[in-house]
Design a protein around this motif. Structure first.
Motif: not given
Length: 383
Positions: A58-66
């Motif tokens: 699960x990849x994404x920037x801070x606050x993305x929901x991962x």
């Protein structure tokens, strides 16, 4: 300290009463899961099916929901709506201890007053596993992660990497069907992160029946470990696919930029044959690109060009486009050079050059693009 190498890693036996992984149903199923805190939505309408033995990043920037998605799966937060299943058993409202999931938190969360062997044994003892079986499983798990020699030590006597391996051993001791890792490398220095990434890849191959969910904001970790990548943005699922699919043919500008830091050059498709498009980014600059499904002749697109897909030459060299250097930053093994293409207004292009290369600002150079140079991604709302 680097983990000891295991040429014949032990196979962890399932504890009494565990469920066999010999099944065809998904290991994990999110069905339109949302998590809200007051007026804040941390995860919105999230659906995902993960197969047994699959490793998902699960990849994404801070606050993305991962991390919220992982916490909902672990039972640390309760969804506001939707359903979560583990091997077709509804666990949406089940307490964490009854889910049978192994969790490796970001801060490792080892009990500071317990020896490493007691930390690893904690979950087994809570399940009242017989003493002999507990001792055997603790020894197996410590050997699996290369920590047998540190069983009698306290957490404060270990390095960060050793503490991480101890936390993984503790999570594995209960023989979980699903192992969750929440940014496990984020607290480590660069050299140790690289070493631990190799260790985690080896662990994945030693445990082919264990389903893993790995949360990270680092694309390198996701590309190295995952069978599929779940890319989240603004609390929603943004893209899903194998690392190769999302890298080679990203279908959105965000995916192209987040995975590989692609440059985006706005243009129009002048010709399309099979999946190869000719994109005009300026009257004098036409480049070939891989076309995504939504692209047709006349489409306005963003041409995603990764920094390694262009090279810098002397001004006027064959098949080059005139440009001027704006900045050059040495990164040790490479130099990141930012240039402005002379014939493309408002264009800034990052180019990675091996080794140390220094150019003064405003230095004139020639840019040569690979063929194809990148991926043509349709612009939302454009024909």
């Amino acid at each position: 300290m680097k983990a000891q190498q295991n040429t014949a890693a032990p196979q962890i036996k399932a504890p009494t009463g565990s469920v066999s992984l010999a099944t065809t149903e998904p290991a994990i199923s999110f069905s339109r899961v949302s998590v809200t805190y007051g007026k804040t939505t941390a995860l919105r309408d999230f659906s995902l099916r993960v197969q047994p033995g699959e490793t998902i990043a699960m990849l994404g920037p801070s606050g993305s929901g991962k991390s919220t998605a992982l916490s909902a799966l672990a039972g640390f937060v309760r969804p506001s709506s939707g359903r979560i299943q583990l091997f077709e058993r509804d666990i949406t409202n089940l307490p964490p201890a009854r889910r049978g999931i192994g969790v490796v938190p970001q801060a490792y969360a080892l009990f500071p007053h317990m020896k490493i062997e007691d930390n690893v044994a904690f979950g087994l003892r809570a399940r009242r596993t017989p003493r002999t079986e507990t001792a055997e499983r603790v020894a197996e798990c410590l050997e699996l992660v290369g920590m047998s020699a540190y069983a009698k030590r306290l957490p404060r006597e270990l390095s960060g990497g050793q503490q991480q391996r101890a936390a993984i051993a503790r999570a594995l001791a209960i023989a979980p069907k699903v192992l969750l890792l929440d940014e496990p490398l984020s607290a480590l220095d660069a050299q140790l992160r690289a070493a631990m990434l190799v260790e985690l890849a080896a662990l994945k191959h030693r445990l082919p029946d264990t389903t893993m969910v790995y949360v990270t904001h680092d694309q390198t970790e996701a590309l190295a470990l995952a069978d599929r990548i779940v890319l989240l943005r603004d609390a929603q699922l943004h893209a899903l696919g194998t690392p190769e699919e999302l890298w080679a043919t990203p279908e959105t500008q965000f995916t192209a930029q987040f995975l590989g830091g692609a440059n985006l050059l706005r243009g129009i498709v002048k010709h399309l044959e099979s999946d190869v498009a000719e994109v005009e980014v300026a009257p004098s600059v036409t480049l070939q690109a891989v076309a995504t499904p939504a692209v047709g002749v006349g489409s306005i697109v963003d041409l995603a060009v990764r920094p390694h897909a262009a090279t810098i030459h002397d001004l006027g060299d064959t098949d080059t486009h005139a440009a001027r250097v704006t900045t050059a930053m040495w990164r040790g093994t490479s130099t990141r050079v930012t240039v402005a293409l002379s014939d493309v207004p408002d264009s800034l292009l990052d180019v990675d050059i091996l080794g140390r290369c220094e150019w003064a600002a405003d230095h004139a150079v020639g840019i040569r693009f690979q063929t194809p140079s990148g991926v043509a991604i349709a612009v939302d709302g454009a024909p």
